[in-house]
Design a protein around this motif. Structure first.
Motif, PDB file in Angstrom:
ATOM      1  N   GLU A   1     -17.600  17.164 -69.848  1.00  0.00           N
ATOM      2  CA  GLU A   1     -16.684  15.901 -69.586  1.00  0.00           C
ATOM      3  C   GLU A   1     -18.130  15.348 -70.425  1.00  0.00           C
TER       4      GLU A   1
ATOM      5  N   ILE B   1     -21.743  17.406 -69.777  1.00  0.00           N
ATOM      6  CA  ILE B   1     -21.611  17.612 -68.850  1.00  0.00           C
ATOM      7  C   ILE B   1     -20.934  19.494 -68.670  1.00  0.00           C
ATOM      8  N   HIS B   2     -21.361  20.147 -69.208  1.00  0.00           N
ATOM      9  CA  HIS B   2     -20.922  21.299 -68.788  1.00  0.00           C
ATOM     10  C   HIS B   2     -20.153  22.240 -67.823  1.00  0.00           C
ATOM     11  N   ARG B   3     -19.079  22.491 -67.935  1.00  0.00           N
ATOM     12  CA  ARG B   3     -18.489  23.117 -66.749  1.00  0.00           C
ATOM     13  C   ARG B   3     -17.942  24.479 -67.483  1.00  0.00           C
ATOM     14  N   SER B   4     -17.658  25.615 -66.397  1.00  0.00           N
ATOM     15  CA  SER B   4     -17.764  26.213 -66.580  1.00  0.00           C
ATOM     16  C   SER B   4     -17.233  27.539 -65.315  1.00  0.00           C
ATOM     17  N   GLY B   5     -15.747  28.725 -65.936  1.00  0.00           N
ATOM     18  CA  GLY B   5     -15.703  29.401 -64.446  1.00  0.00           C
ATOM     19  C   GLY B   5     -15.595  30.791 -65.247  1.00  0.00           C
TER      20      GLY B   5
ATOM     21  N   PRO C   1     -16.603  27.435 -60.011  1.00  0.00           N
ATOM     22  CA  PRO C   1     -17.756  26.667 -61.413  1.00  0.00           C
ATOM     23  C   PRO C   1     -18.830  26.281 -60.851  1.00  0.00           C
ATOM     24  N   ARG C   2     -19.478  26.559 -62.218  1.00  0.00           N
ATOM     25  CA  ARG C   2     -20.867  26.129 -62.722  1.00  0.00           C
ATOM     26  C   ARG C   2     -20.761  24.275 -63.687  1.00  0.00           C
ATOM     27  N   ALA C   3     -21.531  24.387 -63.179  1.00  0.00           N
ATOM     28  CA  ALA C   3     -21.732  22.971 -63.951  1.00  0.00           C
ATOM     29  C   ALA C   3     -23.044  22.796 -64.519  1.00  0.00           C
ATOM     30  N   HIS C   4     -23.469  22.313 -65.921  1.00  0.00           N
ATOM     31  CA  HIS C   4     -25.264  21.700 -65.834  1.00  0.00           C
ATOM     32  C   HIS C   4     -24.876  21.321 -67.140  1.00  0.00           C
TER      33      HIS C   4
ATOM     34  N   ASP D   1     -13.887  26.977 -71.634  1.00  0.00           N
ATOM     35  CA  ASP D   1     -14.440  25.715 -70.852  1.00  0.00           C
ATOM     36  C   ASP D   1     -14.658  24.596 -70.835  1.00  0.00           C
ATOM     37  N   LYS D   2     -15.323  23.135 -69.950  1.00  0.00           N
ATOM     38  CA  LYS D   2     -14.511  21.921 -70.072  1.00  0.00           C
ATOM     39  C   LYS D   2     -15.626  21.059 -70.197  1.00  0.00           C
TER      40      LYS D   2
END
Length: 126
Positions: free
Chosen positions: A123, A4-8, A20-23, A120-121
């Motif tokens: 997970e 899972i990619h998380r960005s803000g 934050p967006r997640a995809h 970015d993160k």
């Protein structure tokens, strides 16, 4: 397992973080958990599925390199330290080479990491 990619993103006019967006980057994740599987990586494969990711996990964050010898298709590589992206690079087939500081490296089909940026993160979800 999924990546899972998380960005803000920062709103350019205000300098304020947006929500934050997640995809999902990959829903078919293989873990290179042996010395042999880490050495082999994606070598000798003809292709990989669009939702595929190969995850390399290490005990410590160090400078780590990737090569594309015997990999006949381009990939996106992501270097992470404690789940935070430190580098993203598209590697060319056969001749690509990349290195960065990481305790985790992810290899994805080319184009899968187009929206991923340092900071970015990522997970890993079971």
């Amino acid at each position: 397992m999924r990546l899972i990619h998380r960005s803000g993103a920062i709103h350019p006019e205000e300098g304020e973080p947006t929500a934050p967006r997640a995809h999902v980057l990959a829903s078919e994740v293989e873990v290179a958990d042996s010395v042999f599987s880490q050495m082999r990586g994606l070598m000798f494969r003809r292709s990989i599925p669009d939702d595929y990711g190969l995850l390399f996990s290490f005990d410590t964050a160090e400078s780590r390199s990737l090569h594309m010898l015997f990999v006949p298709f381009p990939i996106d590589a992501i270097w992470l330290v404690d789940g935070e992206v430190t580098k993203v690079k598209r590697l060319r087939p056969w001749v690509g080479l990349g290195w960065g500081t990481a305790d985790t490296i992810i290899e994805l089909p080319a184009g899968a990491a187009d929206e991923v940026e340092p900071g970015d993160k990522i997970e890993v979800e079971s």
